[in-house]
Design a protein around this motif. Structure first.
Motif, PDB file in Angstrom:
ATOM      1  N   ARG A  59       0.837  -1.195   0.000  1.00 32.67           N
ATOM      2  CA  ARG A  59       0.000   0.000   0.000  1.00 32.67           C
ATOM      3  C   ARG A  59       0.872   1.245   0.000  1.00 32.67           C
ATOM      4  N   SER A  60       2.069   1.070   0.534  1.00 30.24           N
ATOM      5  CA  SER A  60       2.892   2.249   0.717  1.00 30.24           C
ATOM      6  C   SER A  60       4.214   2.117  -0.032  1.00 30.24           C
ATOM      7  N   LYS A  61       5.073   1.200   0.353  1.00 28.21           N
ATOM      8  CA  LYS A  61       6.428   1.256  -0.189  1.00 28.21           C
ATOM      9  C   LYS A  61       7.146  -0.089  -0.159  1.00 28.21           C
ATOM     10  N   ILE A  86      19.699   2.473   2.901  1.00 32.41           N
ATOM     11  CA  ILE A  86      18.270   2.321   2.582  1.00 32.41           C
ATOM     12  C   ILE A  86      17.903   3.094   1.321  1.00 32.41           C
ATOM     13  N   LEU A  88      14.385   3.286  -1.761  1.00 34.08           N
ATOM     14  CA  LEU A  88      12.978   2.935  -1.979  1.00 34.08           C
ATOM     15  C   LEU A  88      12.730   2.527  -3.420  1.00 34.08           C
ATOM     16  N   ASN A  91       5.744   1.194  -5.362  1.00 31.31           N
ATOM     17  CA  ASN A  91       4.896   0.004  -5.485  1.00 31.31           C
ATOM     18  C   ASN A  91       4.461  -0.235  -6.939  1.00 31.31           C
ATOM     19  N   PHE A 215      13.068   5.496  11.678  1.00 36.62           N
ATOM     20  CA  PHE A 215      12.742   6.773  11.034  1.00 36.62           C
ATOM     21  C   PHE A 215      11.461   6.740  10.212  1.00 36.62           C
ATOM     22  N   MET A 216      10.930   5.568   9.950  1.00 36.84           N
ATOM     23  CA  MET A 216       9.838   5.451   8.986  1.00 36.84           C
ATOM     24  C   MET A 216       8.816   4.445   9.513  1.00 36.84           C
TER      25      MET A 216
ATOM     26  N   ARG B  59      -1.569   7.292  -2.717  1.00 38.62           N
ATOM     27  CA  ARG B  59      -1.735   5.835  -2.599  1.00 38.62           C
ATOM     28  C   ARG B  59      -0.419   5.144  -2.866  1.00 38.62           C
ATOM     29  N   SER B  60       0.415   5.796  -3.639  1.00 42.69           N
ATOM     30  CA  SER B  60       1.624   5.128  -4.079  1.00 42.69           C
ATOM     31  C   SER B  60       2.856   5.905  -3.630  1.00 42.69           C
ATOM     32  N   LYS B  61       3.082   7.092  -4.154  1.00 41.05           N
ATOM     33  CA  LYS B  61       4.403   7.687  -3.932  1.00 41.05           C
ATOM     34  C   LYS B  61       4.395   9.203  -4.043  1.00 41.05           C
ATOM     35  N   LEU B  88      12.530   9.628  -4.248  1.00 41.80           N
ATOM     36  CA  LEU B  88      11.205   9.301  -3.719  1.00 41.80           C
ATOM     37  C   LEU B  88      11.124   9.631  -2.236  1.00 41.80           C
ATOM     38  N   PRO B  90       8.464   8.496   0.936  1.00 40.61           N
ATOM     39  CA  PRO B  90       7.352   7.558   1.162  1.00 40.61           C
ATOM     40  C   PRO B  90       6.079   8.301   1.571  1.00 40.61           C
ATOM     41  N   ASN B  91       4.916   7.706   1.280  1.00 37.87           N
ATOM     42  CA  ASN B  91       3.667   8.382   1.653  1.00 37.87           C
ATOM     43  C   ASN B  91       3.508   8.470   3.172  1.00 37.87           C
ATOM     44  N   THR B  92       4.260   7.655   3.911  1.00 35.38           N
ATOM     45  CA  THR B  92       4.212   7.735   5.373  1.00 35.38           C
ATOM     46  C   THR B  92       4.878   8.998   5.908  1.00 35.38           C
ATOM     47  N   ALA B 158      16.877   8.314   0.986  1.00 37.38           N
ATOM     48  CA  ALA B 158      15.605   7.760   1.476  1.00 37.38           C
ATOM     49  C   ALA B 158      15.392   8.063   2.958  1.00 37.38           C
ATOM     50  N   GLY B 162      12.948  10.862   4.204  1.00 33.79           N
ATOM     51  CA  GLY B 162      11.816   9.951   4.356  1.00 33.79           C
ATOM     52  C   GLY B 162      11.279   9.778   5.761  1.00 33.79           C
ATOM     53  N   PHE B 163      11.843  10.512   6.736  1.00 32.46           N
ATOM     54  CA  PHE B 163      11.319  10.423   8.100  1.00 32.46           C
ATOM     55  C   PHE B 163       9.812  10.705   8.113  1.00 32.46           C
ATOM     56  N   ASP B 164       9.099  10.026   8.985  1.00 32.47           N
ATOM     57  CA  ASP B 164       7.719  10.404   9.257  1.00 32.47           C
ATOM     58  C   ASP B 164       7.668  11.916   9.505  1.00 32.47           C
TER      59      ASP B 164
END
Lengths: 259, 259
Positions: A59-61, A86, A88, A91, A215-216, B59-61, B88, B90-92, B158, B162-164
């Motif tokens: 759904r995400s990565k 790391i 990415l 999807n 971190f994620m 939904r994706s990126k 990229l 992440p969507n998070t 990333a 990409g951290f929350d």
């Protein structure tokens, strides 16, 4: 238990892979086992009669670890990183077993990278070593397809590793699996190219999950690729690439020119 | 039209932002306008009474372009890339207006990067220049928050990006907007730090979408960040960062220590 996703009349369906005597079968499930309780429909289908799909679409990565085997880091001309490296994959790069890897016109050097993949079952952040195994739904086989020339050219790897079809996953998710010391083998047209063991990973599954979730947030259905052994190499249109992990199965994909 | 997403009793809701006389209001919609026909519920809520959320959760990126303004590429110590430099998030990492950017313990150098964001409305691949504008649902404001020290240390971005909480988006999506020459301004605690114009982009919106979709399918709700002008700099816990794009609005977020 082996959980597969397969083509239904309309939407993809899920099922448990097993055997009826000597015949491999799939027993369809109601709903998506990542989000719904495990409930069989009562049907039984011959495995050879269904078309398997990627066992999960994150759904995400797709989170990946680079240079996680010493010998691969060396063949890439570098040392092992002090922390997991790391990156990415989107999807949209995910495909299933048997689906074609499209060889893009933008690259002249597309490589296979056979890898063990972790499928996440529960939302998680800041995992402890004790809790990390609890968020794992299961494991599957992955091919971290990489345009090696674009990887060097771009610096950031989003394009080189993010093309549509560059993340084959499958054939199914094995929920009972010890990832600590299994063989990971990649063949190209039947010839062995990579032959490593997960015990040679620099950072093991628990360490990777602790690091990523420091971190994620990971979500159910997210996939974490754990790095590739040495022996990576080029593929050509017309080739068949197969990644086999003992106890999980074989993920085979044809390589097709993107016209 | 300005489409916002806001906190409902249970799930997030969507609405059209407008005015009732002098009072800013939001007119709630049935369903998600990215996937359902635009249909008002008939309600009217005072805008100040609702809590806005990120106007879209991809939904994706989130696809990003690095070094897309000459002066910013120079301040990062490099030249402008020959092709768009894609990475990229992440969507998070997505949060909404007013939500805290958590300053992680892993970094001592977290920077703001104010950016114009494209929200994709239709699935697309291999876009022509003529078709690229047709897949755009609208535009919003973004902050491509970056742990500058980890960006340099890791090589791949990333983690650093990409951290929350490192991708604030908002306050809403403007569907009628000409992105070719608008001011992009970032303030920290009210002091102007970045002040650029989108006409200084190296690669414009159409070129970016053509490039990204030459290797990657974009899905409805995907977000493309178009790069940041010069003037990036550090934030500290306790700061308030605001990115304003003329014609779109202001995205403000507090920075809070991650304890």
């Amino acid at each position: 238990m082996r959980v597969a996703r397969f083509a239904g009349d309309d939407d993809p369906r899920y099922g448990v892979v097993g055997a009826d005597g000597d015949t491999p079968i799939i027993a369809p499930l109601k709903g998506d086992p990542l989000y719904a309780p495990l409930e069989l429909t009562g049907e039984k289908l011959a495995l050879e009669d269904v078309r398997l799909l990627a066992p999960v679409i994150p759904r995400s990565k797709v989170v990946c670890v680079g240079k996680n085997y010493v010998a691969h880091a060396a063949e890439m001309g570098g040392n092992v990183p002090e922390e997991p490296l790391i990156f990415l994959k989107p999807n949209t790069s995910v495909i299933g077993p048997g689906e074609p890897i499209f060889y893009p016109k933008q690259s002249q050097d597309v490589h296979f990278e056979g890898e063990l993949a972790i499928v996440i079952g529960r939302i998680c952040r800041n995992l402890t070593a004790e809790d990390a195994p609890k968020v794992i739904y299961g494991y599957t086989v992955a091919n971290d397809v990489t345009a090696r020339d674009l990887q060097a050219k771009d610096g950031q790897w989003a394009r080189a590793k993010g093309f549509d079809t560059f993340c084959p996953l499958g054939p199914w998710i094995e929920t009972d699996f010890d990832p600590s010391d299994v063989r990971v083998r990649t063949t190209l047209n039947g010839e062995t190219k990579q032959d490593g063991r997960t015990s040679d990973m620099v950072f093991d599954v628990t360490t990777i999950l602790q690091y990523v979730t420091s971190f994620m947030t990971l979500l159910p259905g997210d996939v974490v690729l754990t790095g590739t052994p040495d022996g990576v190499g080029p593929m050509q249109a017309g080739d068949h690439v197969a990644v086999t992990i003992d106890g999980l199965g074989t993920l085979t994909n044809p390589v097709v020119a993107d016209d």
